[in-house]
Design an enzyme around this catalytic site. Sequence first.
Site, PDB file in Angstrom:
ATOM      1  N   LYS A  13       0.841  -1.214   0.000  1.00 25.18           N
ATOM      2  CA  LYS A  13       0.000   0.000   0.000  1.00 25.18           C
ATOM      3  C   LYS A  13       0.873   1.260   0.000  1.00 25.18           C
ATOM      4  CE  LYS A  13      -2.024  -1.200   3.941  1.00 25.18           C
ATOM      5  NZ  LYS A  13      -1.341  -2.484   4.248  1.00 25.18           N
ATOM      6  N   ARG A  88      -9.906   0.854   8.308  1.00 31.13           N
ATOM      7  CA  ARG A  88      -9.540  -0.507   8.696  1.00 31.13           C
ATOM      8  C   ARG A  88     -10.670  -1.200   9.443  1.00 31.13           C
ATOM      9  NH1 ARG A  88      -3.631   0.453   8.713  1.00 31.13           N
ATOM     10  NH2 ARG A  88      -2.608  -1.508   9.118  1.00 31.13           N
ATOM     11  N   ARG A 127      11.814  -5.582   5.051  1.00 24.30           N
ATOM     12  CA  ARG A 127      11.587  -4.161   4.747  1.00 24.30           C
ATOM     13  C   ARG A 127      12.467  -3.242   5.604  1.00 24.30           C
ATOM     14  NH1 ARG A 127       5.716  -1.695   5.380  1.00 24.30           N
ATOM     15  NH2 ARG A 127       5.864  -2.706   7.405  1.00 24.30           N
ATOM     16  N   ARG A 162      11.175  -0.736  11.135  1.00 26.31           N
ATOM     17  CA  ARG A 162      10.060  -0.399  12.029  1.00 26.31           C
ATOM     18  C   ARG A 162       9.997  -1.361  13.215  1.00 26.31           C
ATOM     19  NH1 ARG A 162       4.870   0.390   8.178  1.00 26.31           N
ATOM     20  NH2 ARG A 162       3.970  -0.942   9.771  1.00 26.31           N
ATOM     21  N   ARG A 173      -0.868  -8.374  13.401  1.00 32.57           N
ATOM     22  CA  ARG A 173      -1.425  -7.426  12.413  1.00 32.57           C
ATOM     23  C   ARG A 173      -2.246  -8.156  11.363  1.00 32.57           C
ATOM     24  NH1 ARG A 173       4.228  -5.056  11.086  1.00 32.57           N
ATOM     25  NH2 ARG A 173       3.331  -4.093   9.234  1.00 32.57           N
TER      26      ARG A 173
HETATM   27  P1  AP5 Z   1       4.818  -1.616   1.845  1.00 31.02           P
HETATM   28  O1  AP5 Z   1       4.494  -0.814   0.646  1.00 31.02           O
HETATM   29  O2  AP5 Z   1       5.552  -0.957   2.956  1.00 31.02           O
HETATM   30  O3  AP5 Z   1       3.518  -2.379   2.368  1.00 31.02           O
HETATM   31  P2  AP5 Z   1       2.254  -1.833   3.163  1.00 31.02           P
HETATM   32  O4  AP5 Z   1       1.050  -2.516   2.610  1.00 31.02           O
HETATM   33  O5  AP5 Z   1       2.251  -0.336   3.191  1.00 31.02           O
HETATM   34  O6  AP5 Z   1       2.597  -2.465   4.570  1.00 31.02           O
HETATM   35  P3  AP5 Z   1       2.511  -1.873   6.041  1.00 31.02           P
HETATM   36  O7  AP5 Z   1       3.233  -2.837   6.919  1.00 31.02           O
HETATM   37  O8  AP5 Z   1       2.974  -0.449   6.092  1.00 31.02           O
HETATM   38  O9  AP5 Z   1       1.020  -1.960   6.297  1.00 31.02           O
HETATM   39  P4  AP5 Z   1       0.321  -1.972   7.634  1.00 31.02           P
HETATM   40  O10 AP5 Z   1      -1.068  -1.814   7.197  1.00 31.02           O
HETATM   41  O11 AP5 Z   1       0.621  -3.131   8.511  1.00 31.02           O
HETATM   42  O12 AP5 Z   1       1.025  -0.748   8.397  1.00 31.02           O
HETATM   43  P5  AP5 Z   1       0.568   0.733   8.712  1.00 31.02           P
HETATM   44  O13 AP5 Z   1       1.756   1.577   8.730  1.00 31.02           O
HETATM   45  O14 AP5 Z   1      -0.597   1.126   7.888  1.00 31.02           O
HETATM   46  O15 AP5 Z   1       5.660  -2.903   1.324  1.00 31.02           O
HETATM   47  C1  AP5 Z   1       6.155  -3.862   2.254  1.00 31.02           C
HETATM   48  C2  AP5 Z   1       7.513  -4.387   1.739  1.00 31.02           C
HETATM   49  O16 AP5 Z   1       7.330  -5.116   0.519  1.00 31.02           O
HETATM   50  C3  AP5 Z   1       8.517  -3.265   1.402  1.00 31.02           C
HETATM   51  O17 AP5 Z   1       9.787  -3.699   1.768  1.00 31.02           O
HETATM   52  C4  AP5 Z   1       8.409  -3.102  -0.129  1.00 31.02           C
HETATM   53  O18 AP5 Z   1       9.627  -2.663  -0.692  1.00 31.02           O
HETATM   54  C5  AP5 Z   1       8.043  -4.517  -0.564  1.00 31.02           C
HETATM   55  N1  AP5 Z   1       7.113  -4.530  -1.706  1.00 31.02           N
HETATM   56  C6  AP5 Z   1       6.062  -3.674  -1.915  1.00 31.02           C
HETATM   57  N2  AP5 Z   1       5.419  -4.003  -3.049  1.00 31.02           N
HETATM   58  C7  AP5 Z   1       6.042  -5.110  -3.542  1.00 31.02           C
HETATM   59  C8  AP5 Z   1       5.827  -5.933  -4.708  1.00 31.02           C
HETATM   60  N3  AP5 Z   1       4.830  -5.675  -5.554  1.00 31.02           N
HETATM   61  N4  AP5 Z   1       6.645  -6.986  -4.897  1.00 31.02           N
HETATM   62  C9  AP5 Z   1       7.665  -7.238  -4.030  1.00 31.02           C
HETATM   63  N5  AP5 Z   1       7.930  -6.495  -2.921  1.00 31.02           N
HETATM   64  C10 AP5 Z   1       7.135  -5.458  -2.682  1.00 31.02           C
HETATM   65  O19 AP5 Z   1       0.007   0.547  10.202  1.00 31.02           O
HETATM   66  C11 AP5 Z   1       0.865   0.234  11.266  1.00 31.02           C
HETATM   67  C12 AP5 Z   1       0.060   0.147  12.559  1.00 31.02           C
HETATM   68  O20 AP5 Z   1      -0.581   1.410  12.827  1.00 31.02           O
HETATM   69  C13 AP5 Z   1      -1.097  -0.866  12.585  1.00 31.02           C
HETATM   70  O21 AP5 Z   1      -0.647  -2.166  12.900  1.00 31.02           O
HETATM   71  C14 AP5 Z   1      -2.000  -0.265  13.665  1.00 31.02           C
HETATM   72  O22 AP5 Z   1      -1.479  -0.507  14.945  1.00 31.02           O
HETATM   73  C15 AP5 Z   1      -1.888   1.231  13.396  1.00 31.02           C
HETATM   74  N6  AP5 Z   1      -2.895   1.727  12.438  1.00 31.02           N
HETATM   75  C16 AP5 Z   1      -2.640   2.260  11.218  1.00 31.02           C
HETATM   76  N7  AP5 Z   1      -3.774   2.631  10.605  1.00 31.02           N
HETATM   77  C17 AP5 Z   1      -4.777   2.325  11.457  1.00 31.02           C
HETATM   78  C18 AP5 Z   1      -6.188   2.441  11.377  1.00 31.02           C
HETATM   79  N8  AP5 Z   1      -6.787   2.961  10.292  1.00 31.02           N
HETATM   80  N9  AP5 Z   1      -6.924   2.012  12.424  1.00 31.02           N
HETATM   81  C19 AP5 Z   1      -6.330   1.510  13.538  1.00 31.02           C
HETATM   82  N10 AP5 Z   1      -4.996   1.353  13.672  1.00 31.02           N
HETATM   83  C20 AP5 Z   1      -4.220   1.761  12.633  1.00 31.02           C
END
Ligand code: AP5
Length: 216
Positions: A13, A88, A127, A162, A173
């Site tokens: 994402k 979410r 990552r 992270r 998660r």
């Molecule tokens: P990346 O693009 O970083 O993936 P992502 O989907 O953004 O993963 P996240 O871990 O950031 O998602 P998340 O939803 O767990 O975390 P968030 O920060 O939102 O890619 C991942 C890796 O793969 C990278 O190394 C990249 O280079 C590689 N990659 C990407 N695309 C690829 C491809 N096509 N092929 C191969 N490799 C690839 O949330 C973190 C925390 O915040 C949550 O756990 C929760 O505690 C809180 N939180 C956030 N939002 C909310 C909400 N709305 N409600 C409640 N709690 C929330």
Amino acid sequence: MNIILLGPPGAGKGTQARLLEENFSMKQLSTGDMLRASKNSSSEIGKTVAKVMEKGELVTDEIVIDLISEQLETNLEASGFIFDGFPRTLTQADALGTLLKSKGKSLSIVFEMKVDDEALVKRITGRFNCKVCGEVYHKENNPPKIKNICDACHAKDSFIQRADDNEKSFRTRLMAYYRDTSPLIGYYHAKQKLVPIDGLQDISIMHQSIRKIMNY
Ligand code: AP5
């Protein structure tokens, strides 16, 4: 155009949101990034958020809805929003609909990024990010062009991992995704907004697929 990138942790994402933001005048709204910023402050709320995130659990709906509401208000000039990691829960999805409507805007497309669990764990554990500009990398799939130098901002030795990018937090998660977030697939399908997309494609091919669907 206002789009949602919906998918489990590691689906890509953030990577796709940054590519869209770079190429178009759209604004990425990542609740994960916003929460990480508040976690780094020494406020009481920051400390609570830090504990919840490190465990891989969801922060309360109230906190994230307030963050999004604030960002929508301060970025009204953006030509469109990319919602990354929000909504979410069903409560957040309803709140987003109401907020957009109150600003005379609407949702265009919800991309459901599909990636199998084993590929996700490899992505998360490999990552790393640039602590200066936030650029996302992967040790095998997406390394920087020059070792220890960020491609985007050219900072040296700025890479960090992270706190929640370990297998234990990842599993929590992923469970939160299946329990609280996956009901949004049906929710947006019923609203005829959902477009499934193969998240196992290469990063650049996926970007092209998204642009094609958006007609960009
Ligand atoms: P990346 O693009 O970083 O993936 P992502 O989907 O953004 O993963 P996240 O871990 O950031 O998602 P998340 O939803 O767990 O975390 P968030 O920060 O939102 O890619 C991942 C890796 O793969 C990278 O190394 C990249 O280079 C590689 N990659 C990407 N695309 C690829 C491809 N096509 N092929 C191969 N490799 C690839 O949330 C973190 C925390 O915040 C949550 O756990 C929760 O505690 C809180 N939180 C956030 N939002 C909310 C909400 N709305 N409600 C409640 N709690 C929330």
